[in-house]
Design an enzyme around this catalytic site. Structure first.
Site, PDB file in Angstrom:
ATOM      1  N   ASP A  75       7.671 139.853  20.431  1.00  0.00           N
ATOM      2  CA  ASP A  75       7.713 140.926  19.428  1.00  0.00           C
ATOM      3  C   ASP A  75       7.371 142.272  20.071  1.00  0.00           C
ATOM      4  O   ASP A  75       6.517 142.354  20.952  1.00  0.00           O
ATOM      5  CB  ASP A  75       6.696 140.657  18.298  1.00  0.00           C
ATOM      6  CG  ASP A  75       7.036 139.383  17.521  1.00  0.00           C
ATOM      7  OD1 ASP A  75       8.112 138.809  17.795  1.00  0.00           O
ATOM      8  OD2 ASP A  75       6.235 138.986  16.677  1.00  0.00           O
ATOM      9  N   TYR A 117       9.470 132.985   6.985  1.00  0.00           N
ATOM     10  CA  TYR A 117       8.250 133.210   7.769  1.00  0.00           C
ATOM     11  C   TYR A 117       7.158 133.873   6.927  1.00  0.00           C
ATOM     12  O   TYR A 117       7.380 134.960   6.379  1.00  0.00           O
ATOM     13  CB  TYR A 117       8.599 134.091   8.968  1.00  0.00           C
ATOM     14  CG  TYR A 117       7.503 134.199   9.981  1.00  0.00           C
ATOM     15  CD1 TYR A 117       7.230 133.129  10.826  1.00  0.00           C
ATOM     16  CD2 TYR A 117       6.743 135.350  10.092  1.00  0.00           C
ATOM     17  CE1 TYR A 117       6.221 133.217  11.756  1.00  0.00           C
ATOM     18  CE2 TYR A 117       5.737 135.445  11.027  1.00  0.00           C
ATOM     19  CZ  TYR A 117       5.477 134.367  11.861  1.00  0.00           C
ATOM     20  OH  TYR A 117       4.476 134.450  12.774  1.00  0.00           O
TER      21      TYR A 117
END
Length: 683
Positions: A107, A315
């Site tokens: 990320d 998620y």
DNA sequence: GCAAGGTC
């Protein structure tokens, strides 16, 4: 041919990377799925991390403080709960062995930079020229493709900043926690204590509220009600209808109390919209699960994780309150329609001409808000089923039209005094129909009357009331507050609260701060006040930004923190014994209080006074005994597994104290201390 | 026995 290992932050992302970047084959190694993309000149192996694979640990031995020598070590070496990381670690090592170059595709934030860089650095330690960074802000195919076409060099700035933040957190948290424990140790007691950049300010927020509540002194005020056979109306008075002067209240009451009739002098109708709710982010889901089902934020988080792992929801660790069309509204609704319990609701939503959802303000670069995938659930526990249903219904509701509501305020006049009766009703339910049974609005209708109508009055009430202390934080409210204050992250807030419970700083829900919790805040206020302020987090963030920009160096910032802490902790150490003495008093009192269960029935029957049942620990086991021992030999055994807590309840069957047994893996339960109590006949 | 951060 060149071999490149690309690291994704988690398995799901590794799979998305592969899907976005081209034709791939999969290769499972040690139970971990890797993705291989081959071109003429390059072979790319996409391998997943599982968040942090390495953790900061002390290099030297022992529990002395201050400690500043730290290194990154594989996370499973020091934490049993991280066993699952082992296979990912081994797989990464296997893949990296084959690599010539590396791409950190974790990320795009400080943590992602650290996660990827640690793996590359500690498993291969290549020249920085052989490391590239892939920067993407969403996981869509186009974003990933673009990021891959525009790879950047090793992101030293972000990596240094991230590592510095971890180091500072360790320095502050571990050292001050040890200082607190050592102070107690100097007074021959042992108790696990802790604090840190997030724990400290969190406890402070709760302690401030606790102090406010304890210092609160109620004020008297009066309210006057007109009683009609179908409703009550309250006297309009001042800004909030409260009369602060008793004589004045009595005076008004005497004036109206014998009146038998009243006239409707005004009817005020207000039509308004009640907008549908916004999509869930993790905090939103935690709040709603808490208020609807009384499930704790931590439990909700773990339930959501399970639902996610079963492919039932998206998620869950997201900040986002937005559901972009890209997630495929129709497809999801279609799948939900094939579930019997959602067929009608899904149809209702799909009937709309165009599908769009409400949106909250918060966004998350990596994930949308939480939504159901539509897959059929099976084998869910009761609580999982509840949370799943809540997520599905919320998903429906965000497509809904605003509900139409009507509020009505009717004014009734007696002498010179106005009394008001209020009602709120729903005119068109709209999204309410999609969110039942979770819609929480009041419905109170008034009879249909007109201005000028004369009504019979049943009587008047003068009510003496007290102002109420401020409301305590519930678990979900404090999680919300932390989000607002930017303390912790979506993934850690619930567990921070949990940790404060485990340290015995707080108890109950709504949350009470114990005397120990207050004493910790006092101690820190006197000696390390920095650790109680949310400003420390803001300062850290600013420093990390300047490291990232190259304005400050990681070494410089770490050295400065070390000097500051050295000074503060040096002073603390000089007064260790005195500081500890105060803490020990509260620790002892709190322990006694927690072990105290309630009056001993045996003593009461024998006419002995003041027998108090309490939990007694000896040689590693514990039982319940009476404070009048040896005069009273009343004892009860305690369960071998789980932690026994006192409650202030009495058994509804026999009146003896009730204990609460907290178990880690199984469900916790309450029970009467007496094993022979009739309440247990059918156990 | 200690932090905060990521994740199955």
């Amino acid at each position: 041919m060149e071999t490149t290992v690309m690291i994704g932050e988690k398995p799901k992302v590794a799979s998305k990377l592969a899907n976005a970047l081209g034709n791939y084959s999969t290769k499972t190694n040690r139970g971990v799925k890797n993705y291989v993309i081959e071109t003429d000149e390059r072979r790319i192996i996409i391998a997943p991390a599982v968040g942090h694979i390495f953790n900061l640990e002390q290099i030297s031995e022992g529990w002395d403080y201050p400690v500043f020598d730290v290194e990154w070590r594989p996370i499973f070496e020091t934490s049993d709960s991280s066993d699952y990381v082992k296979k990912y670690y081994n797989n990464l090592r296997d893949q990296i062995e084959k690599a010539d170059t590396y791409i950190n595709a974790c990320d795009f934030d400080l943590e992602g930079s650290v996660i990827g860089a640690n793996i590359i650095k500690h498993m291969a330690d290549p020249d920085e020229e052989r490391i590239e960074r892939m920067k993407f802000s969403t996981l869509t195919q186009s974003d990933l493709q673009e990021a891959f076409d525009n790879l950047e060099g090793f992101d030293k700035g972000m990596t240094d900043a991230g590592i510095t933040r971890h180091t500072l957190d360790f320095y502050y948290g571990v050292n001050v926690s040890r200082a607190l424990m050592q102070a107690v140790r100097e007074n021959n007691r042992y108790k696990t204590l802790s604090t840190g950049r997030v724990q400290g300010p969190t406890l402070k927020i709760l302690a401030d509220k606790e102090r406010e509540i304890r210092a609160f002194e109620p004020d008297d005020y009066w309210e006057i009600f007109l009683k009609h056979s179908e409703f009550d109306a309250k006297l309009s008075y001042g800004s909030d209808d409260r009369i602060w002067d008793e004589d004045e209240a009595n005076g008004i009451f005497l004036t109206v109390k014998d009146e038998g009739r009243t006239e409707v002098t005004d009817i005020d109708i207000n039509n308004y919209s009640h907008n549908p709710p916004i999509p869930f982010n993790l905090t939103g889901l935690q709040s709603e699960a808490s208020s609807q089902f009384n499930i704790s934020p931590k439990k909700t988080q773990s339930i959501a994780q399970t639902l996610y792992e079963n492919s039932l929801i998206s998620y869950p660790r997201t900040e986002s309150q937005k559901l972009p069309p890209k997630i495929g509204y129709k497809d999801i609704l279609g799948k939900l329609k094939s579930q019997d319990s959602y067929e009608d609701l899904a149809k209702k939503v799909m009937k709309k001409d165009s599908l769009s959802t409400t949106q909250g303000k918060k966004k998350d670069d990596a994930h949308p808000a939480i939504y159901p995938t539509g897959e059929h659930p099976s084998g869910l526990s009761k609580q999982e089923r509840k949370v799943y249903d809540l997520i599905v219904k919320r998903f429906f509701a965000v497509f809904g039209k605003a509900a139409k509501r009507r509020s009505l305020t009717m004014t009734l006049t007696v002498e010179d005094y106005d009394f008001q009766a209020k009602s709120k009703i729903t005119v068109e339910r709209n999204w309410f129909d999609l969110y039942d049974p979770y819609v929480k609005v009041s419905e109170a209708a008034l009879p249909e009357l007109e201005v000028g109508d004369i009504l019979d009055v049943e009587g008047f009430d003068l009510e003496d009331k007290e102002t109420q202390p401020p409301q305590r934080y519930s678990q979900s409210r404090i999680v919300n507050k932390l989000e607002k204050e930017n303390l912790g992250t979506k993934a850690t807030r619930a567990s921070t609260i949990d940790r404060l419970y485990n340290r015995n700083y707080i108890e109950g829900d709504p949350i009470n701060v114990t005397d120990l919790g207050l004493a910790i805040v006092d101690t820190l206020e006197d000696h390390i006040p920095d650790l109680l302020s949310p400003d420390l987090t803001r300062e850290f963030e600013e420093k990390m930004e300047s490291i990232r920009q190259g304005e400050e160096t990681s070494e410089g910032v770490i050295e400065k923190a070390r000097e500051d802490l050295d000074k503060m902790l040096g002073k603390f150490k000089d007064q260790e014994k005195e500081i500890g003495a105060e803490l020990v008093n509260t620790i002892d009192d709190e322990r006694k209080r927690r072990r105290k269960l309630g009056p001993c029935h045996e003593c009461e029957e024998q006419g002995r006074e003041d027998g108090m049942l309490r939990i007694i620990k000896s040689k590693g086991s514990s039982f319940v005994g009476c404070s009048n021992y040896p005069d009273c030999e009343n004892t009860y055994p305690l369960p071998n597994t789980g932690k026994v807590n006192s409650t202030d309840q009495e058994c509804s069957t026999c009146g003896k104290p009730v204990i609460y047994v907290e178990r880690k893996k199984k469900k916790s339960y309450s029970m009467c201390v007496d094993p022979d109590c009739p309440s247990k006949d059918d156990w």
